[in-house]
Design an enzyme around this catalytic site. Structure first.
Site, short mmCIF file in Angstrom:
data_model
loop_
_atom_site.label_atom_id
_atom_site.label_comp_id
_atom_site.label_asym_id
_atom_site.label_seq_id
_atom_site.Cartn_x
_atom_site.Cartn_y
_atom_site.Cartn_z
N GLY A 115 -19.10 -15.09 2.17
CA GLY A 115 -19.66 -13.82 1.77
C GLY A 115 -20.96 -13.53 2.52
N GLU A 124 0.82 -1.22 0.00
CA GLU A 124 0.00 0.00 0.00
C GLU A 124 0.85 1.26 0.00
OE1 GLU A 124 -3.79 -0.48 2.45
OE2 GLU A 124 -2.51 -2.07 3.26
N GLU A 127 -22.77 -2.80 2.17
CA GLU A 127 -21.52 -2.43 2.84
C GLU A 127 -21.67 -1.03 3.42
OE1 GLU A 127 -17.81 -3.37 0.82
OE2 GLU A 127 -18.97 -4.45 -0.70
N SER A 129 -6.48 -2.24 1.48
CA SER A 129 -6.77 -1.71 0.15
C SER A 129 -7.22 -2.78 -0.82
CB SER A 129 -5.56 -0.95 -0.42
OG SER A 129 -5.28 0.18 0.36
N GLU A 161 -14.63 -5.44 9.43
CA GLU A 161 -13.29 -5.20 9.96
C GLU A 161 -13.16 -3.78 10.48
OE1 GLU A 161 -11.05 -6.14 6.43
OE2 GLU A 161 -10.81 -4.02 5.94
N LYS A 218 -8.58 -13.62 1.14
CA LYS A 218 -7.81 -12.39 1.30
C LYS A 218 -6.58 -12.61 2.18
CE LYS A 218 -11.45 -10.32 2.90
NZ LYS A 218 -12.40 -9.34 3.50
N LYS A 222 -6.55 -9.73 10.44
CA LYS A 222 -8.00 -9.98 10.42
C LYS A 222 -8.38 -11.22 11.22
CE LYS A 222 -8.48 -7.76 5.91
NZ LYS A 222 -7.05 -7.38 5.78
N GLU A 282 -13.34 -16.06 3.88
CA GLU A 282 -14.57 -15.62 4.53
C GLU A 282 -15.79 -16.01 3.71
OE1 GLU A 282 -12.93 -11.54 6.67
OE2 GLU A 282 -14.02 -11.41 4.77
N SER A 292 -11.28 9.77 0.26
CA SER A 292 -11.48 8.52 0.99
C SER A 292 -12.72 8.59 1.86
CB SER A 292 -10.26 8.20 1.86
OG SER A 292 -9.10 8.00 1.08
#
Length: 371
Positions: free
Chosen positions: A231, A18, A236, A199, A328, A193, A147, A229, A339
């Site tokens: 779904g 990132e 969201e 990101s 998260e 993930k 996570k 995970e 952002s």
């Protein structure tokens, strides 16, 4: 006698994937910070981990569709953070010369994302140097970055999380069939993930288990530990949290929604930072008041569960029946002017320059060490 401005070391770049997003965040801060109140010293960290004096020109660090910003060793002289009788100092290193003192540091603003920046490593360095800094401490940063442990902490506090499977490197190399058996208990679509990246780097949506192994290996490019995970069917919805002054409670913003406009896609790296038509941000989110309040409540509870300080963005899923599930917490969320975190606070009555000032003031109030 004129009072000296507060000197802020803006720390950006870093060793994670990132890197470019961190540089873009620095560009936003450099543009908006109140120069009448703050003396800003930009310090870039290269992908190899060298600290260098960086340009104060925001244009060099902005994201562009044809170029991602990059801190290189050629950006400037090498910098170290040193302790002295007068407090923490930035010193410039030149070969064959005595280190030059760049100035006393009052507070560090580490706009670093991902491993080696957002995960408690830099926070530990700053604690050792006894310098105040924006954002969470070592433990909260580490938990928020991983996570796997984030979900364990949330669950231990009775907060709702979705089903998932953790895949360690040894699991994948020695017990792959066991992993695949555990994954079959999850309902597709699955999201694979890296456990410690942000990101949406290395994230793959898997609708067919035949594609799972490739997805895990893609995630392992960014982190040897992987999360799979189930779904969660839902919208969201995100909330920005800002620490309270003194013993005051953390503050929650209005809530916002990420609306992915391309069917079958999700909010990946390109959608977040490069493309401008894949997703949109609806702020405030068009949800019932009861749902908004539940998201805001869970955001503060999540913030306190990991021991976060200063700044965090909490992401949730809101299901059709109004049930809210935590996704998260990000202890150093994206902080460019476009952002979600700054935009949520702007909609809550705190514009970007004022938000930067608030975060610095919270950092100056907080002591280093045990607290």
């Amino acid at each position: 006698m004129t009072e000296r401005k507060v000197r802020v070391a803006l720390l950006f770049g870093g060793r994670s994937g990132e890197h470019a997003i961190s540089a873009a965040t620095a560009a936003g801060v450099l543009k908006a910070i109140d120069r009448d109140r703050y003396d800003v010293v930009p310090v870039g960290i290269t992908r190899e981990g060298r600290w260098v004096v960086a340009s104060d020109d925001p244009a060099l660090w902005e994201l562009r569709s044809d170029r991602l910003p990059e801190v290189t060793a050629a950006a400037g002289s090498e910098v170290v953070l040193a302790t002295s009788a007068d407090g923490p100092q930035l010193q410039v290193l030149e070969a064959g010369a005595v280190p030059e003192v760049l100035g006393q540091v009052d507070v560090v603003f580490p706009v670093l994302h991902g491993p080696f920046g957002e995960d408690g490593t830099v926070q530990g360095l700053l604690e050792l140097a006894d310098v105040r800094y924006v954002g969470s401490g070592v433990l909260a940063s580490a938990v928020g970055m991983d996570k796997h442990y984030m979900k364990l902490v949330f669950a231990a506090h009775g907060l709702p999380v979705g089903p998932y499977v953790v895949v360690s490197p040894r699991d994948w190399s020695q017990r792959r069939e066991d992993v695949l058996t555990r994954v079959k208990a999850l309902q597709p679509p699955l999201f694979v993930k890296p456990a410690r990246a942000g990101s949406s780097l290395g994230v793959t949506r898997v609708d067919d288990l035949a594609d799972l192994e490739r997805a895990v290996e893609d995630a392992q490019v960014h982190d040897p530990k992987v999360l799979i995970e189930e779904g969660v069917e839902g919208r969201e919805i995100e909330c920005a949290v800002l620490g309270g002054h003194g013993d005051a409670a953390p503050r929650a913003s209005v809530v916002g929604e990420i609306v992915v406009q391309t069917e079958g896609e999700f909010y990946d790296f390109e959608a977040k930072y490069i493309e401008d038509d894949t997703a949109r941000l609806d702020i405030p989110a068009d949800v019932p008041d009861a749902v908004s309040e539940r998201v805001r409540e869970l955001a503060v509870l999540a913030f306190e569960a990991v021991g976060a300080e200063g700044i965090a963005r909490v992401d949730t899923f809101v299901q059709a029946d109004g049930t809210v599930v935590l996704n998260e917490i990000n202890t150093m969320p994206g902080f460019t002017p476009i952002s979600m975190y700054p935009k949520l606070w702007e909609a809550s009555g705190v514009p970007y320059p004022e938000l930067i000032d608030e975060l610095i003031q919270l950092a100056l109030e907080r002591r280093t060490g045990l607290r």
